[in-house]
Scaffold this motif. Structure first.
Motif, PDB file in Angstrom:
ATOM      1  N   VAL A 134       0.848  -1.191   0.000  1.00 47.56           N
ATOM      2  CA  VAL A 134       0.000   0.000   0.000  1.00 47.56           C
ATOM      3  C   VAL A 134       0.881   1.238   0.000  1.00 47.56           C
ATOM      4  CG1 VAL A 134      -1.920  -1.148   1.184  1.00 47.56           C
ATOM      5  CG2 VAL A 134      -0.196   0.081   2.527  1.00 47.56           C
ATOM      6  N   HIS A 135       0.283   2.363  -0.422  1.00 41.32           N
ATOM      7  CA  HIS A 135       1.034   3.606  -0.544  1.00 41.32           C
ATOM      8  C   HIS A 135       0.444   4.725   0.311  1.00 41.32           C
ATOM      9  CE1 HIS A 135       1.672   1.225  -4.247  1.00 41.32           C
ATOM     10  NE2 HIS A 135       2.922   1.615  -4.080  1.00 41.32           N
ATOM     11  N   SER A 136      -0.557   4.408   1.093  1.00 40.09           N
ATOM     12  CA  SER A 136      -1.158   5.394   1.996  1.00 40.09           C
ATOM     13  C   SER A 136      -2.070   4.667   2.967  1.00 40.09           C
ATOM     14  CB  SER A 136      -1.956   6.441   1.216  1.00 40.09           C
ATOM     15  OG  SER A 136      -3.116   5.850   0.654  1.00 40.09           O
ATOM     16  N   PHE A 137      -2.438   5.367   4.045  1.00 41.05           N
ATOM     17  CA  PHE A 137      -3.411   4.811   4.982  1.00 41.05           C
ATOM     18  C   PHE A 137      -4.787   4.700   4.329  1.00 41.05           C
ATOM     19  CE2 PHE A 137      -0.689   6.457   8.659  1.00 41.05           C
ATOM     20  CZ  PHE A 137      -0.164   5.201   8.913  1.00 41.05           C
ATOM     21  N   ASP A 138      -5.116   5.634   3.462  1.00 42.21           N
ATOM     22  CA  ASP A 138      -6.403   5.559   2.769  1.00 42.21           C
ATOM     23  C   ASP A 138      -6.487   4.304   1.906  1.00 42.21           C
ATOM     24  OD1 ASP A 138      -7.281   7.917   3.892  1.00 42.21           O
ATOM     25  OD2 ASP A 138      -6.689   9.165   2.184  1.00 42.21           O
ATOM     26  N   GLU A 139      -5.385   3.993   1.234  1.00 43.44           N
ATOM     27  CA  GLU A 139      -5.358   2.790   0.407  1.00 43.44           C
ATOM     28  C   GLU A 139      -5.486   1.536   1.265  1.00 43.44           C
ATOM     29  OE1 GLU A 139      -2.330   0.620  -2.767  1.00 43.44           O
ATOM     30  OE2 GLU A 139      -2.131   2.784  -2.382  1.00 43.44           O
ATOM     31  N   LEU A 140      -4.846   1.545   2.423  1.00 47.84           N
ATOM     32  CA  LEU A 140      -4.955   0.416   3.341  1.00 47.84           C
ATOM     33  C   LEU A 140      -6.410   0.232   3.787  1.00 47.84           C
ATOM     34  CD1 LEU A 140      -3.627  -1.724   5.286  1.00 47.84           C
ATOM     35  CD2 LEU A 140      -3.464   0.145   6.953  1.00 47.84           C
TER      36      LEU A 140
END
Length: 458
Positions: A134-140
């Motif tokens: 993942v590349h961000s917390f939003d993506e997670l």
């Protein structure tokens, strides 16, 4: 530059401050001469780095550093040197840090990792699980529990290269190191791998502290080198079924007693303090030469030079070498508690914790009105020495608990371009220190202390 300086003095003459400005200018020049001729701070740092090494809180090396710096300060013209007790966390790395990517196409590939500070270990036998990148917390969060549970989350978030000031890039990326484990654990992940907080593409993994959120399972967390992160990302694109094996033996032991090392030069007003310091603890994988042995020896050197020049302290000058900045901030918190208990006020608290590179200026935590009042004076007095950054906002982690007990909090701002090549790595070692750059930082700090002592920062 000379025309500008003469104009500045002319303006000072109109306000009755010409003589003071002239004296300040001559004294600051003397500070720089003394600092650049001296090898004292460089020699102190050589001992801290090469003879003692990594000084993680709770370790024998941290205890040795406390005794060494107290002994050093006892030989210098302080009126008193003492140890302030502080209970600190005692995290140990253990004797094994291993990671392998397991691909049906490429076989087993070894990856360089290091455990994040405060992390739990995997235990004997390690952990093997599929990887989700993942590349961000939003993506997670968008993946949800169904796609994360039982997997190892790989936070592949590079420090952005477009920033001129690399601390801005660090501030954006470091949250994945600090909070990534708990955010992944909320969705059932079994471990996390975090791309190192570095601007270089290399094979050096960067450690650093994480924080586990209360009520969330604590899962193992490691940092992977930036080149290793690129390799793992490419492998996952080629083979999404790639698994990762991680084994670490790190663990947290009970808190232990340690100390802040404090030296004082008493002034006419004992209850008003000008403090300067750095943090004595350092990660265990390197020598902590830049982070933050440099700041500690610069702080001691700054006061030593002022004493050597015969500057009379109007206020108490205090050097504070803080313990446990890296994985707890206990030293800074305990120092602020002592200050409040004593009813002391800090006119200035200055910290050096951004490496021993060439100084470029200072950042200040103070009221905007106060900053505007002193900005031009600082610029005109210090710009001839390469100091051109005078920025409102930011100071230092160890002195941040002093907010409310200090008029000015300040941080030395060296050139930042190389700092994150070494920060929290095994290559933060004494051979990366340049003596003149280290001395220039000490001189810059001594100059700011001097100006505060003379009442020029009111």
């Amino acid at each position: 530059m000379m025309k500008r300086f003469l104009l500045f003095f002319a303006l000072c003459l109109g306000t009755g401050r010409f003589a003071q400005a002239q004296n300040d200018s001559l004294l600051i020049r003397s500070i720089y001469e003394k600092a650049l001729e001296s090898h004292v701070a460089y020699n102190y740092l050589e001992y801290l780095s090469n003879r003692i090494g990594g000084r993680l809180s709770g370790s024998p090396q941290a205890a040795a550093a406390v005794e060494y710096m107290r002994a050093v300060m006892d030989t210098l013209p302080f009126d008193t040197v003492y140890l302030q007790p502080v209970m600190v966390p005692h995290w140990v790395r253990g004797d094994k840090e291993e990671a392998r990517a397991l691909s049906s196409y490429r076989g087993s590939i070894s990856l360089r990792v290091c455990a994040l500070g405060n992390s739990v270990g995997t235990g004997e036998g390690g952990i093997s699980a599929p990887v989700v990148e993942v590349h961000s917390f939003d993506e997670l969060k968008a993946l949800g529990r169904k796609k994360v549970e039982g997997k190892i989350v790989f936070f592949n978030v590079p420090m952005k290269q477009h920033h001129i000031e690399t601390f801005s890039a660090y501030g954006e990326a470091v949250r994945y190191r600090v909070s990534g484990a708990s955010e992944a654990a909320k969705l059932g992940a079994v471990a996390v791998v975090v791309r190192s907080m570095g601007t270089a593409l290399d094979d050096e993994p960067h450690t650093g502290a994480l924080r586990y959120e209360q009520g969330v399972p604590a899962i193992p967390a490691v940092a992977i080198s930036t080149r290793g992160a690129e390799q793992l990302s490419a492998l996952l694109r080629q083979d999404p079924s790639t698994r990762l094996f991680i084994e670490t033996h790190c663990r947290m032991l009970p808190d232990v007693l340690s100390y802040n090392v404090i030296g004082e030069v008493w002034g006419e007003r004992r209850d008003t303090v000008i403090a300067v310091g750095g943090h004595l603890d350092a990660w265990d994988n390197g020598d902590g030469a830049h982070d933050d042995g440099a700041g500690c020896v610069q702080s001691v050197e700054a006061v030593r030079i002022l004493r050597q020049l015969g500057v009379k302290p109007r206020y108490t000058w205090r050097v504070v070498l803080f313990m446990n900045e890296e994985n707890g901030l206990r030293g800074g918190i305990e120092y602020a508690r002592m200050v409040r208990e004593r009813g002391e006020h800090h006119l200035l608290a200055l910290e050096s914790d951004a490496g021993g590179f060439s100084p470029r200026g200072f950042s200040f935590d103070m009221t905007p009105e106060h900053f505007r009042r002193i900005q031009n004076y600082l610029k005109n007095m210090l710009e001839p020495y390469g100091l051109h950054i005078f920025r409102l906002g930011g100071s230092g982690a160890d002195i941040s608990p002093l907010k409310g007990s200090a008029t000015i909090l300040a941080g030395l701002r060296p050139d930042s371009q190389r700092y994150f090549d070494y920060h929290h790595t095994a290559i933060d070692t004494f051979d990366k220190i340049n003596r003149r750059e280290l001395a220039l930082g000490a001189a810059a700090m001594a100059s700011l202390i001097y100006l505060a002592n003379q009442g020029m920062l009111h």
